[in-house]
Design a protein around this motif. Structure first.
Motif, PDB file in Angstrom:
ATOM      1  N   SER A  40     -17.271 -32.520  29.526  1.00 46.76           N
ATOM      2  CA  SER A  40     -17.149 -33.685  28.652  1.00 46.76           C
ATOM      3  C   SER A  40     -16.669 -34.937  29.378  1.00 46.76           C
ATOM      4  O   SER A  40     -16.693 -36.030  28.820  1.00 46.76           O
ATOM      5  CB  SER A  40     -16.189 -33.369  27.497  1.00 46.76           C
ATOM      6  N   ILE A  41     -16.220 -34.773  30.615  1.00 47.82           N
ATOM      7  CA  ILE A  41     -15.721 -35.903  31.398  1.00 47.82           C
ATOM      8  C   ILE A  41     -16.856 -36.461  32.244  1.00 47.82           C
ATOM      9  O   ILE A  41     -17.526 -35.714  32.964  1.00 47.82           O
ATOM     10  CB  ILE A  41     -14.546 -35.466  32.297  1.00 47.82           C
ATOM     11  N   ASP A  42     -17.094 -37.754  32.144  1.00 47.01           N
ATOM     12  CA  ASP A  42     -18.137 -38.391  32.943  1.00 47.01           C
ATOM     13  C   ASP A  42     -17.775 -38.241  34.425  1.00 47.01           C
ATOM     14  O   ASP A  42     -16.722 -38.711  34.850  1.00 47.01           O
ATOM     15  CB  ASP A  42     -18.235 -39.870  32.573  1.00 47.01           C
ATOM     16  N   LYS A  45     -17.755 -42.168  36.152  1.00 44.31           N
ATOM     17  CA  LYS A  45     -16.852 -43.212  35.674  1.00 44.31           C
ATOM     18  C   LYS A  45     -15.550 -42.677  35.084  1.00 44.31           C
ATOM     19  O   LYS A  45     -14.645 -43.443  34.811  1.00 44.31           O
ATOM     20  CB  LYS A  45     -17.554 -44.039  34.592  1.00 44.31           C
ATOM     21  N   THR A  47     -13.568 -40.589  31.860  1.00 42.19           N
ATOM     22  CA  THR A  47     -13.644 -40.722  30.405  1.00 42.19           C
ATOM     23  C   THR A  47     -12.263 -41.076  29.866  1.00 42.19           C
ATOM     24  O   THR A  47     -11.274 -40.455  30.262  1.00 42.19           O
ATOM     25  CB  THR A  47     -14.127 -39.396  29.776  1.00 42.19           C
ATOM     26  N   SER A  49      -9.061 -40.937  27.818  1.00 38.30           N
ATOM     27  CA  SER A  49      -8.445 -39.767  27.185  1.00 38.30           C
ATOM     28  C   SER A  49      -8.581 -39.818  25.670  1.00 38.30           C
ATOM     29  O   SER A  49      -8.731 -38.788  25.024  1.00 38.30           O
ATOM     30  CB  SER A  49      -6.981 -39.645  27.590  1.00 38.30           C
ATOM     31  N   SER A  51     -11.068 -40.800  23.902  1.00 44.41           N
ATOM     32  CA  SER A  51     -12.384 -40.416  23.407  1.00 44.41           C
ATOM     33  C   SER A  51     -12.710 -38.950  23.689  1.00 44.41           C
ATOM     34  O   SER A  51     -13.673 -38.415  23.154  1.00 44.41           O
ATOM     35  CB  SER A  51     -13.472 -41.319  23.983  1.00 44.41           C
ATOM     36  N   LEU A  52     -11.899 -38.298  24.519  1.00 39.86           N
ATOM     37  CA  LEU A  52     -12.168 -36.895  24.845  1.00 39.86           C
ATOM     38  C   LEU A  52     -11.981 -35.972  23.651  1.00 39.86           C
ATOM     39  O   LEU A  52     -12.803 -35.083  23.420  1.00 39.86           O
ATOM     40  CB  LEU A  52     -11.256 -36.428  25.986  1.00 39.86           C
ATOM     41  N   LYS A  55     -14.796 -36.222  21.173  1.00 39.71           N
ATOM     42  CA  LYS A  55     -16.013 -35.753  21.838  1.00 39.71           C
ATOM     43  C   LYS A  55     -16.068 -34.226  21.888  1.00 39.71           C
ATOM     44  O   LYS A  55     -17.121 -33.626  21.768  1.00 39.71           O
ATOM     45  CB  LYS A  55     -16.040 -36.329  23.261  1.00 39.71           C
ATOM     46  N   ASN A  81      -6.324 -47.255  32.570  1.00 39.16           N
ATOM     47  CA  ASN A  81      -7.559 -47.879  32.113  1.00 39.16           C
ATOM     48  C   ASN A  81      -7.484 -49.370  32.432  1.00 39.16           C
ATOM     49  O   ASN A  81      -6.629 -50.071  31.899  1.00 39.16           O
ATOM     50  CB  ASN A  81      -7.734 -47.654  30.608  1.00 39.16           C
ATOM     51  N   ILE A  89      -7.702 -43.204  31.917  1.00 34.71           N
ATOM     52  CA  ILE A  89      -9.042 -42.660  32.161  1.00 34.71           C
ATOM     53  C   ILE A  89      -8.866 -41.342  32.912  1.00 34.71           C
ATOM     54  O   ILE A  89      -8.131 -41.280  33.901  1.00 34.71           O
ATOM     55  CB  ILE A  89      -9.904 -43.616  33.024  1.00 34.71           C
ATOM     56  N   HIS A  91     -10.335 -38.688  35.324  1.00 38.23           N
ATOM     57  CA  HIS A  91     -11.350 -38.576  36.378  1.00 38.23           C
ATOM     58  C   HIS A  91     -11.342 -37.166  36.956  1.00 38.23           C
ATOM     59  O   HIS A  91     -10.272 -36.547  37.064  1.00 38.23           O
ATOM     60  CB  HIS A  91     -11.056 -39.567  37.517  1.00 38.23           C
TER      61      HIS A  91
END
Length: 151
Positions: A40-42, A45, A47, A49, A51-52, A55, A81, A89, A91
């Motif tokens: 689920s982590i891009d 870029k 993601t 936290s 929006s995780l 998602k 961020n 974010i 990573h």
């Protein structure tokens, strides 16, 4: 199977899938939740936290615990961020990218096995039914909200 309720079939099927993935993940000292988070982590870029959770469909406390474990294992790192000083974010580390590739391989293997054993027509019907059920739930068409107001 015809005497089983729809929710029972969903629940038992999901539990079987969950158990299968956890048994695979346990061989490598991890869990399905960690694999799902990695996916689920891009990978490029990162993601946010915030929006995780939505998602992944996880509660904040479960997600926090999963992320803490992932950070301890060196799978992820948290960075501020740049667009929101209060946010973080998530990573993937290089190790996290490796484990993400492994998790992706396991998910694709599962999907390939299903596709080899179930016709496309049946899968299309399955997806259609699941979409209809999800729409009914999200549009509150199962329980009328007025029925649940205490008088």
């Amino acid at each position: 199977m015809k005497d089983k309720t729809i929710d029972y079939v969903f629940r038992t099927t999901w539990l079987a899938i969950n158990k299968m993935y956890n048994e695979e993940a346990a061989q490598f000292g991890t869990t399905m939740a960690t694999g799902f988070a990695l996916l689920s982590i891009d990978p490029e870029k990162g993601t946010p936290s915030t929006s995780l959770g939505p998602k992944m469909g996880m509660e904040a406390t479960s997600l926090s615990r999963t992320l803490k474990t992932m950070e301890e294992k060196g799978l992820i790192e948290r960075k501020p961020n740049p667009e929101d000083g209060r946010g973080v974010i998530i990573h993937l580390t290089e190790f996290g990218r490796e484990k993400r590739a492994y998790s992706r391989e396991k998910v694709l293997t599962f999907n390939d096995a299903i596709r080899k054993n179930i016709s496309q027509e049946k899968l299309d019907n399955f997806y259609e039914v699941v979409e209809l059920i999800n729409n009914m739930i999200s549009n509150k068409k199962i329980y009328n909200q007025k029925e649940h107001i205490l008088k």
